[in-house]
Every structure is written in structure tokens, then in C-alpha cells.
Design a protein around this motif. Structure first.
Motif, PDB file in Angstrom:
ATOM      1  N   VAL A  16       0.095  -3.882   4.159  1.00 25.22           N
ATOM      2  CA  VAL A  16      -0.281  -2.435   4.288  1.00 25.22           C
ATOM      3  C   VAL A  16       1.336  -2.289   4.628  1.00 25.22           C
ATOM      4  N   THR A  74       1.327  -1.361   0.570  1.00 31.56           N
ATOM      5  CA  THR A  74      -0.100   0.094   0.475  1.00 31.56           C
ATOM      6  C   THR A  74       1.001   1.064  -0.158  1.00 31.56           C
ATOM      7  N   ILE A  84      -2.932 -11.715   1.475  1.00 31.55           N
ATOM      8  CA  ILE A  84      -3.331 -11.138   2.231  1.00 31.55           C
ATOM      9  C   ILE A  84      -3.858 -11.898   3.412  1.00 31.55           C
ATOM     10  N   VAL A  86       0.741  -8.855  -0.523  1.00 33.28           N
ATOM     11  CA  VAL A  86       0.483  -7.354  -0.299  1.00 33.28           C
ATOM     12  C   VAL A  86       0.493  -7.601   1.190  1.00 33.28           C
ATOM     13  N   ASP A 142      -8.279   1.677  -4.142  1.00 39.20           N
ATOM     14  CA  ASP A 142      -9.102   1.165  -3.669  1.00 39.20           C
ATOM     15  C   ASP A 142     -11.097   2.631  -4.270  1.00 39.20           C
ATOM     16  N   LEU A 184      -0.717   0.075  -4.167  1.00 41.04           N
ATOM     17  CA  LEU A 184      -2.234   0.304  -3.380  1.00 41.04           C
ATOM     18  C   LEU A 184      -2.240   1.728  -2.831  1.00 41.04           C
ATOM     19  N   LYS A 240      -9.635  -0.929  -7.803  1.00 39.11           N
ATOM     20  CA  LYS A 240      -9.895  -2.191  -6.806  1.00 39.11           C
ATOM     21  C   LYS A 240     -11.095  -1.934  -5.728  1.00 39.11           C
ATOM     22  N   HIS A 275     -11.196  -8.401  -4.874  1.00 42.10           N
ATOM     23  CA  HIS A 275     -10.955  -8.279  -3.771  1.00 42.10           C
ATOM     24  C   HIS A 275     -11.917  -9.930  -2.956  1.00 42.10           C
ATOM     25  N   GLY A 315      -4.485   1.876  -0.185  1.00 45.18           N
ATOM     26  CA  GLY A 315      -5.961   1.011  -0.355  1.00 45.18           C
ATOM     27  C   GLY A 315      -7.201   2.357   0.690  1.00 45.18           C
ATOM     28  N   ASP A 316      -8.229   1.605   0.931  1.00 47.27           N
ATOM     29  CA  ASP A 316      -8.962   2.716   1.702  1.00 47.27           C
ATOM     30  C   ASP A 316      -8.597   1.765   3.306  1.00 47.27           C
ATOM     31  N   SER A 317      -7.202   1.544   3.450  1.00 48.97           N
ATOM     32  CA  SER A 317      -6.898   1.036   4.733  1.00 48.97           C
ATOM     33  C   SER A 317      -6.724   3.103   5.481  1.00 48.97           C
ATOM     34  N   VAL A 372      -7.426  -9.756  -5.446  1.00 47.07           N
ATOM     35  CA  VAL A 372      -7.133  -9.924  -3.882  1.00 47.07           C
ATOM     36  C   VAL A 372      -7.698 -11.234  -2.879  1.00 47.07           C
ATOM     37  N   GLU A 423      -8.262 -11.946   0.699  1.00 46.48           N
ATOM     38  CA  GLU A 423      -7.871 -11.534   2.169  1.00 46.48           C
ATOM     39  C   GLU A 423      -7.898 -12.547   3.150  1.00 46.48           C
TER      40      GLU A 423
HETATM   41  O1  KIV Z   1      -6.922  -1.181   1.758  1.00 44.67           O
HETATM   42  C1  KIV Z   1      -6.293  -1.687   1.909  1.00 44.67           C
HETATM   43  O2  KIV Z   1      -5.218  -1.522   2.185  1.00 44.67           O
HETATM   44  C2  KIV Z   1      -6.367  -3.110   1.144  1.00 44.67           C
HETATM   45  C3  KIV Z   1      -5.164  -4.561   1.630  1.00 44.67           C
HETATM   46  C4  KIV Z   1      -5.080  -4.926   2.716  1.00 44.67           C
HETATM   47  C5  KIV Z   1      -5.374  -5.343   0.274  1.00 44.67           C
HETATM   48  O3  KIV Z   1      -7.545  -3.369   0.487  1.00 44.67           O
END
Ligand code: KIV
Length: 289
Positions: A238, A46, A226, A236, A106, A64, A136, A160, A66-68, A203, A205
């Protein structure tokens, strides 16, 4: 350390030096898996900021956004409150900070589930605003029509499956999925469905190892795991988890650094210097002559 940076003297910040090479593409990622075999595993991390992208780019195939970032950057309780605007801004920064990796962004919760048309509008806005190459989105069979709709209209999609964090309120938590036979079979069906709809990678997970194995064998496109074992076609994490930014270490995370301790210790030494008038010293002070 990569030497692809030079100092921009007008800003005193590192900038990537343009390289005589082209950015990886979505078809190249898809083409890594030939007849079910991925000779060179896909490396994805990410990235949320330009500087992070600059540092990670040379080592990754995919960055990525990511929305994380909702939890990691904004301190939100889950990814549910993340907005399209947040994703677009961070994705644009990551594109500016990279020149090699495919940048995937994302789609945030609420921006794509209602209909394929709504998804197209959101995905197109994300790609236009950021310059990212693909989106994604989370979900299984229910998202297959949407993925087909997007791909047919020029938007590459990474799927995902397994643990899908945007569904935390339905799932009731972030535990690994596929513990029952029925749930395991559904995850494999979901992945097949996304691949059939045209996803260029998926992905996987938080699933038990046999599920990751079955999914990876069942689909022609690469799987990126992940918490899903080494059986996937790529991996992948974070980045902040991998760097040791947080105290909590989920089972599937390997920490390659202990960056939180380094930051805390640097801040403590800075604070001590300021409080004891050791900073700034002569070297950091503009002199009259
Ligand atoms: O949002 C994110 O970081 C993710 C990854 C953990 C795959 O979707």
C-alpha cells in the motif's frame, strides 16, 4: 524524479505528457513467468488518485486500485463497506493519471460473491466506468468458477489468497495465515485452483515464507506478495504504508519515506505564517500594475 510531466498552465497542475509507448498488458504480465521463473520481478503499488498514479506510473508494472482505499482514503474501519461506485471513481482517476502500468481494480465486498453472473455484471461495470484492464477479487477455491466465468467473457482476473481482508469478520483479524498444516495446504490448493481457472496473477497476502514458496512453485501465473516473503514473482505494498503516512508499521512494510512528518511540519509552518501574517507575501500577491 521522472520527467514525464509538464505543467498545464490552465490548471497549474501537472499532467502526464503522452509518451510514444504502449501501456503494458495483462498477457505481458502473465508472460513474465516462464517455466516457473520470473527473471524480472513484477512491481505493483496501490494508487487511488490521478496525481498519485502520475507519480508512481513510471516505476510500476501494475497500479492496483485496492479496496484498502476504504481505510486509507475514507477512514472506514475495514474494506467491507467499500462500494462499487467508490472503486469505479478512483479507478477512473488512476487510469487518467497513468499511461504505462496495467491498472487493476479491486472488486469490493458484496459485488461478486453471490454468483458468477453477479460478478460479471459488477466487473463489467467497473471496467466500463474506469478503463481499467483487469479486476482483482479475494477468495480461494470457492471463487474458481467465478474467475473462469469472467475470463471466458473477456475480463482478466487477479486472484488473492492467504489473508483476505474482506473476510475479516470470519477470520477475526488481520494476522498472518497458514500457521497450521491444514490451513497452509488449503492456501496452496486455493492458489492452484485460481490459476487453473485462468487468473493471470495471484496476490499472496500475509503467509509464512514456506507457503509463499510452495504457492509460487505450484502455479504457472506470477504470484505477487505482500507480507509473503521475497519468494513471490513480484511484490505489492500500500503506497501510503511505503511512504510512511501512518504511525503503525506492520511487520511486512518497509518505509521508504516519512511523509507524515513532512506534511505535519509543512502544515505547522503554514499555520505559523498565517497567524503571524507572513503569508501571503508580496510574491504571492496580485499587484495592481
Ligand atoms: O486493497 C489492497 O490494497 C490490496 C493489496 C494490499 C494487495 O488488496
Amino acid at each position: 524524479m521522472s520527467t514525464t510531466f509538464q505543467l498545464d498552465t490552465s490548471t497549474s497542475r501537472a499532467n502526464p505528457t503522452p509518451q510514444p509507448m504502449r501501456r503494458l498488458t495483462v498477457p505481458k504480465i502473465l508472460g513474465r513467468k516462464v517455466d516457473g521463473v520470473t527473471a524480472e520481478p513484477i512491481v505493483m503499488l496501490t494508487a487511488y488518485t490521478a496525481r498519485q498514479a502520475q507519480l508512481l506510473d513510471a516505476h510500476c508494472d501494475i497500479l492496483l486500485v485496492g479496496d484498502s482505499l476504504g481505510q486509507v482514503i475514507y477512514g472506514l474501519p475495514s474494506t467491507v463497506p467499500v462500494t462499487l461506485e467508490m472503486m469505479a471513481n478512483h479507478a477512473a482517476a488512476v487510469v487518467r493519471g497513468s499511461y504505462r502500468s496495467v491498472v487493476v481494480v479491486d472488486m469490493p465486498f458484496g459485488s461478486y460473491e453471490a454468483s458468477p453472473e453477479k460478478a460479471f455484471e459488477s466487473a463489467a461495470a467497473l471496467l466500463k466506468a474506469s478503463g481499467a484492464a483487469a479486476v482483482k477479487l479475494e477468495g480461494g477455491d470457492a471463487m474458481a468458477d467465478t474467475i473462469q466465468f469472467l475470463v471466458n467473457r473477456g475480463i482478466p482476473v487477479m486472484g488473492h489468497v492467504g489473508l483476505t481482508p474482506q473476510a475479516v469478520n470470519v477470520l477475526g483479524g488481520y494476522g498472518a495465515r497458514g500457521r497450521s498444516d491444514a490451513e497452509a495446504a488449503k492456501i496452496v490448493r486455493d492458489a492452484r485452483s485460481l490459476a487453473g481457472a485462468g487468473a493471470f496473477s495471484i496476490v499472496v497476502e500475509g503467509v509464512m515464507k514456506p507457503i509463499a514458496e510452495q504457492v509460487t512453485q505450484a502455479v504457472a501465473c506470477p504470484t505477487i506478495g505482500i507480507g509473503a516473503s521475497a519468494q513471490c514473482d513480484g511484490q505489492v505494498l500500500v503506497t501510503e504504508d511505503m511512504l510512511g503516512m501512518f504511525e503503525r508499521v506492520p511487520r511486512f512494510v518497509k518505509r521508504y519515506e516519512e511523509i507524515a512528518g513532512l506534511i505535519s511540519s509543512a502544515a505547522q509552518r503554514y499555520a505559523d505564517d498565517v497567524r503571524n501574517r507572513r503569508f501571503p507575501g508580496a510574491e504571492q500577491t496580485y499587484q495592481a500594475d
